[in-house]
Design a protein around this motif. Sequence first.
Motif, short mmCIF file in Angstrom:
data_model
loop_
_atom_site.label_atom_id
_atom_site.label_comp_id
_atom_site.label_asym_id
_atom_site.label_seq_id
_atom_site.Cartn_x
_atom_site.Cartn_y
_atom_site.Cartn_z
N MET A 170 0.84 -1.20 0.00
CA MET A 170 0.00 0.00 0.00
C MET A 170 0.87 1.25 0.00
N THR A 171 1.95 1.24 0.77
CA THR A 171 2.86 2.37 0.80
C THR A 171 3.50 2.58 -0.57
N GLN A 172 3.87 1.48 -1.23
CA GLN A 172 4.47 1.57 -2.57
C GLN A 172 3.46 2.12 -3.57
N VAL A 173 2.22 1.67 -3.49
CA VAL A 173 1.19 2.15 -4.41
C VAL A 173 0.93 3.64 -4.18
N LYS A 174 0.88 4.06 -2.93
CA LYS A 174 0.68 5.48 -2.64
C LYS A 174 1.83 6.30 -3.19
N ALA A 175 3.06 5.81 -3.05
CA ALA A 175 4.21 6.53 -3.59
C ALA A 175 4.14 6.61 -5.11
N ASP A 176 3.70 5.52 -5.75
CA ASP A 176 3.58 5.52 -7.21
C ASP A 176 2.46 6.45 -7.67
N MET A 177 1.39 6.53 -6.89
CA MET A 177 0.26 7.37 -7.29
C MET A 177 0.59 8.86 -7.23
N LYS A 178 1.58 9.22 -6.42
CA LYS A 178 1.97 10.63 -6.34
C LYS A 178 2.50 11.12 -7.68
N HIS A 179 3.05 10.21 -8.48
CA HIS A 179 3.64 10.59 -9.75
C HIS A 179 2.63 10.57 -10.90
N LEU A 180 1.45 10.05 -10.67
CA LEU A 180 0.43 9.98 -11.71
C LEU A 180 -0.22 11.35 -11.90
N PRO A 181 -0.66 11.65 -13.12
CA PRO A 181 -1.32 12.95 -13.34
C PRO A 181 -2.71 12.97 -12.71
N THR A 182 -3.15 14.18 -12.36
CA THR A 182 -4.48 14.34 -11.78
C THR A 182 -5.52 14.33 -12.89
N LYS A 183 -6.78 14.36 -12.51
CA LYS A 183 -7.87 14.35 -13.47
C LYS A 183 -7.79 15.58 -14.38
N GLU A 184 -7.48 16.72 -13.80
CA GLU A 184 -7.39 17.95 -14.59
C GLU A 184 -6.22 17.88 -15.56
N GLU A 185 -5.10 17.33 -15.12
CA GLU A 185 -3.94 17.21 -16.01
C GLU A 185 -4.23 16.26 -17.16
N VAL A 186 -4.92 15.17 -16.90
CA VAL A 186 -5.29 14.23 -17.96
C VAL A 186 -6.23 14.91 -18.95
N HIS A 187 -7.17 15.68 -18.45
CA HIS A 187 -8.08 16.39 -19.33
C HIS A 187 -7.32 17.39 -20.20
N ARG A 188 -6.40 18.11 -19.59
CA ARG A 188 -5.61 19.09 -20.34
C ARG A 188 -4.75 18.38 -21.41
N LEU A 189 -4.16 17.24 -21.06
CA LEU A 189 -3.38 16.47 -22.03
C LEU A 189 -4.26 15.96 -23.16
N ASP A 190 -5.47 15.53 -22.83
CA ASP A 190 -6.40 15.05 -23.85
C ASP A 190 -6.74 16.17 -24.84
N LYS A 191 -7.00 17.35 -24.30
CA LYS A 191 -7.29 18.48 -25.18
C LYS A 191 -6.09 18.82 -26.06
N THR A 192 -4.91 18.78 -25.48
CA THR A 192 -3.69 19.08 -26.24
C THR A 192 -3.47 18.05 -27.33
N LEU A 193 -3.66 16.78 -27.00
CA LEU A 193 -3.47 15.72 -27.99
C LEU A 193 -4.50 15.79 -29.10
N SER A 194 -5.74 16.12 -28.77
CA SER A 194 -6.74 16.24 -29.83
C SER A 194 -6.40 17.43 -30.73
N GLY A 195 -5.86 18.51 -30.14
CA GLY A 195 -5.41 19.65 -30.95
C GLY A 195 -4.25 19.25 -31.84
N LEU A 196 -3.33 18.45 -31.31
CA LEU A 196 -2.21 17.97 -32.12
C LEU A 196 -2.69 17.07 -33.25
#
Length: 109
Positions: free
Chosen positions: A54-80
Amino acid sequence: MANAFEFINANFKWLSALAYLAFVGLFAWFHMRFTPRKEHNQLHERVGHLDQQMTQVKADMKHLPTKEEVHRLDKTLSGLAETINATQEGISRLERKTDLLLENELRND
């Protein structure tokens, strides 16, 4: 008090059998109610291992993008993707024009 001693002395066999059965019943109840030390240690090890995971998963999740960042990346990729499609269309037009120029040049020779 003397009456109690006389009663115990007269009925010692029955009282000792009753005490023995009570002790066996209590022991059986303890055995059913509480886990043996070996099982407890195994469970403790499993919980410790799960805690580490659980500690390892929590540490790994800190590096994952948030919902807003994923949305922003999705918009950028669709623009690309749109930009790439527009560039592909422009390249196709240039390719047609180049082919026409090449044909025209070959006809004139």
